[in-house]
Motif scaffolding. Structure first.
Motif, PDB file in Angstrom:
ATOM      1  N   PRO A   1     -71.312  16.754   7.105  1.00  0.00           N
ATOM      2  CA  PRO A   1     -70.335  17.759   7.528  1.00  0.00           C
ATOM      3  C   PRO A   1     -70.813  18.518   8.769  1.00  0.00           C
ATOM      4  CG  PRO A   1     -70.563  17.786   5.150  1.00  0.00           C
ATOM      5  CD  PRO A   1     -71.638  16.868   5.660  1.00  0.00           C
TER       6      PRO A   1
ATOM      7  N   ASN B   1     -71.023  14.532  12.977  1.00  0.00           N
ATOM      8  CA  ASN B   1     -70.531  13.187  12.718  1.00  0.00           C
ATOM      9  C   ASN B   1     -69.584  12.759  13.835  1.00  0.00           C
ATOM     10  OD1 ASN B   1     -67.708  14.079  11.917  1.00  0.00           O
ATOM     11  ND2 ASN B   1     -68.934  15.194  10.395  1.00  0.00           N
TER      12      ASN B   1
ATOM     13  N   HIS C   1     -76.652   9.922   5.403  1.00  0.00           N
ATOM     14  CA  HIS C   1     -75.877  11.142   5.157  1.00  0.00           C
ATOM     15  C   HIS C   1     -76.816  12.236   4.659  1.00  0.00           C
ATOM     16  CE1 HIS C   1     -72.948  13.902   3.380  1.00  0.00           C
ATOM     17  NE2 HIS C   1     -72.000  13.262   4.046  1.00  0.00           N
TER      18      HIS C   1
ATOM     19  N   ALA D   1     -64.256   5.935  12.548  1.00  0.00           N
ATOM     20  CA  ALA D   1     -63.828   7.334  12.452  1.00  0.00           C
ATOM     21  C   ALA D   1     -62.477   7.534  13.142  1.00  0.00           C
ATOM     22  CB  ALA D   1     -64.883   8.254  13.070  1.00  0.00           C
TER      23      ALA D   1
ATOM     24  N   PHE E   1     -67.665   8.382   5.442  1.00  0.00           N
ATOM     25  CA  PHE E   1     -66.552   8.825   6.273  1.00  0.00           C
ATOM     26  C   PHE E   1     -65.271   8.938   5.465  1.00  0.00           C
ATOM     27  CE2 PHE E   1     -67.783   8.016  10.961  1.00  0.00           C
ATOM     28  CZ  PHE E   1     -69.057   8.512  10.729  1.00  0.00           C
TER      29      PHE E   1
ATOM     30  N   MET F   1     -65.613  12.224   3.590  1.00  0.00           N
ATOM     31  CA  MET F   1     -65.518  13.403   4.458  1.00  0.00           C
ATOM     32  C   MET F   1     -64.098  13.614   4.950  1.00  0.00           C
ATOM     33  SD  MET F   1     -68.989  13.715   6.772  1.00  0.00           S
ATOM     34  CE  MET F   1     -68.947  12.055   7.435  1.00  0.00           C
ATOM     35  N   TRP F   2     -63.421  12.525   5.314  1.00  0.00           N
ATOM     36  CA  TRP F   2     -62.071  12.665   5.836  1.00  0.00           C
ATOM     37  C   TRP F   2     -61.100  13.083   4.720  1.00  0.00           C
ATOM     38  CZ3 TRP F   2     -60.239  13.703  10.266  1.00  0.00           C
ATOM     39  CH2 TRP F   2     -58.872  13.552  10.538  1.00  0.00           C
TER      40      TRP F   2
ATOM     41  N   TRP G   1     -65.302  17.393   7.022  1.00  0.00           N
ATOM     42  CA  TRP G   1     -66.029  16.735   8.104  1.00  0.00           C
ATOM     43  C   TRP G   1     -66.464  17.696   9.198  1.00  0.00           C
ATOM     44  CZ3 TRP G   1     -63.736  17.058  12.913  1.00  0.00           C
ATOM     45  CH2 TRP G   1     -62.375  17.388  12.938  1.00  0.00           C
TER      46      TRP G   1
END
Length: 301
Positions: free
Chosen positions: A162, A165, A189, A226, A280, A283-284, A289
């Motif tokens: 977070p 990235n 991560h 991403a 990813f 996070m998304w 993120w």
């Protein structure tokens, strides 16, 4: 909460996650060089102290009760600043100490032409910063041998999570897709650094461990993935040979290797994010993120 007392020299991005995600493991104290960062440490449930290269009475008192010691400060040309300031204290005035962790880098391996490397591979660091890391690793291992307590050296690959990235880089316009044939980077991560630290500290495990995920990958693939999740166009491809880069950025591409994580897995650790796709996606989907985004490109190793 257990009776553990964890002291962190250099409570930065990864160390704050370690403390913030492991309240049940013990009480955390950590250092920073700036009082302006105290609030960030407190938010991670870390009691903040200033360390400027010398031990204060407050640090001495905390070390006297410490069970687990974590070092997350880069070495300097003159040597490891923690060892320089605290070696005698560690040897003679830390009666409850039982484990030491040292955060290093896979940069100590240097360039292996894209081949797989594990903890037994030859270390041939290219940069001065990695050479200093290797010397610091050896100094901490020697100290552990002297005092009879395990020292875990965690060789970290490129750290993301977070706020740090490819999503952040795409959002602020700093993302690039540099193409250098056959180049891969290794990454990890932040939460898996936290998880590995808890696993090793809880088991009082020493040794050298590569903390890196299962999927070394070309950096442009990470940016493209991403961008796909964000539903934005990826930046154009740029030939590495002709790209305008700082000497630091260009130096990262001078090292090419695939780093194995089999050793830490053999101790029973299971990665929370075995590759950047899983990380990813999480996070998304969670929207975290850009949490605490420092607006700086992801570090690479």
């Amino acid at each position: 909460m257990s009776g553990n007392r964890i002291f962190i020299f250099g409570a930065g991005y990864s160390a704050q996650a370690f403390a913030g995600q492991n309240h049940d493991f013990g009480r955390f104290t950590g250092t920073t060089r700036s009082q302006g960062k105290f609030e960030a440490l407190r938010q991670a449930d870390i009691e903040p102290l200033i360390f400027d290269g010398t031990l204060t009475p407050q640090i001495e008192a905390a070390l006297n009760e410490t069970t687990h010691l974590l070092i997350s400060i880069a070495p300097e040309t003159a040597g490891d600043p923690v060892l320089q300031a605290a070696r005698d204290t560690i040897v003679t005035r830390m009666p409850t100490l039982r484990w030491i962790g040292y955060l290093s880098t896979v940069g100590v391996y240097g360039d292996h032409g894209g081949a797989w490397v594990d903890e037994k591979a030859e270390c041939r660091p290219v940069s001065e910063r990695s050479t200093l890391r290797l010397k610091a690793e050896q100094a901490w291992q020697a100290l552990g041998h002297e005092i009879g307590w395990p020292v875990a050296v965690l060789r970290l690959s490129g750290i993301y999570g977070p706020g740090r990235n490819a999503f952040v880089n795409l959002a602020d316009g700093t993302a690039k897709r540099l193409i250098k044939p056959d180049q891969v980077f290794n990454r990890i991560h932040r939460d898996d650094i936290s998880g590995a630290l808890r696993h090793l500290a809880e088991g009082d495990l020493g040794g050298i461990f590569n903390i890196t995920d299962d999927l070394p990958a070309p950096p442009q693939d990470v940016v493209t993935y991403a961008a796909t999740l964000m539903n934005v166009p990826p930046p154009p491809e740029t030939d590495f040979a002709t790209a305008q880069l700082s000497p630091m950025a260009r130096s990262f591409y001078g090292e090419n290797k695939r780093v194995s994580n089999a050793e830490i897995k053999a101790t029973g650790y299971a990665f929370r994010f075995p590759d950047y796709h899983a990380a990813f996606d999480q996070m998304w989907a969670s929207g975290d993120w850009d949490k605490g985004a420092a607006r700086s490109p992801m570090k690479r190793s």
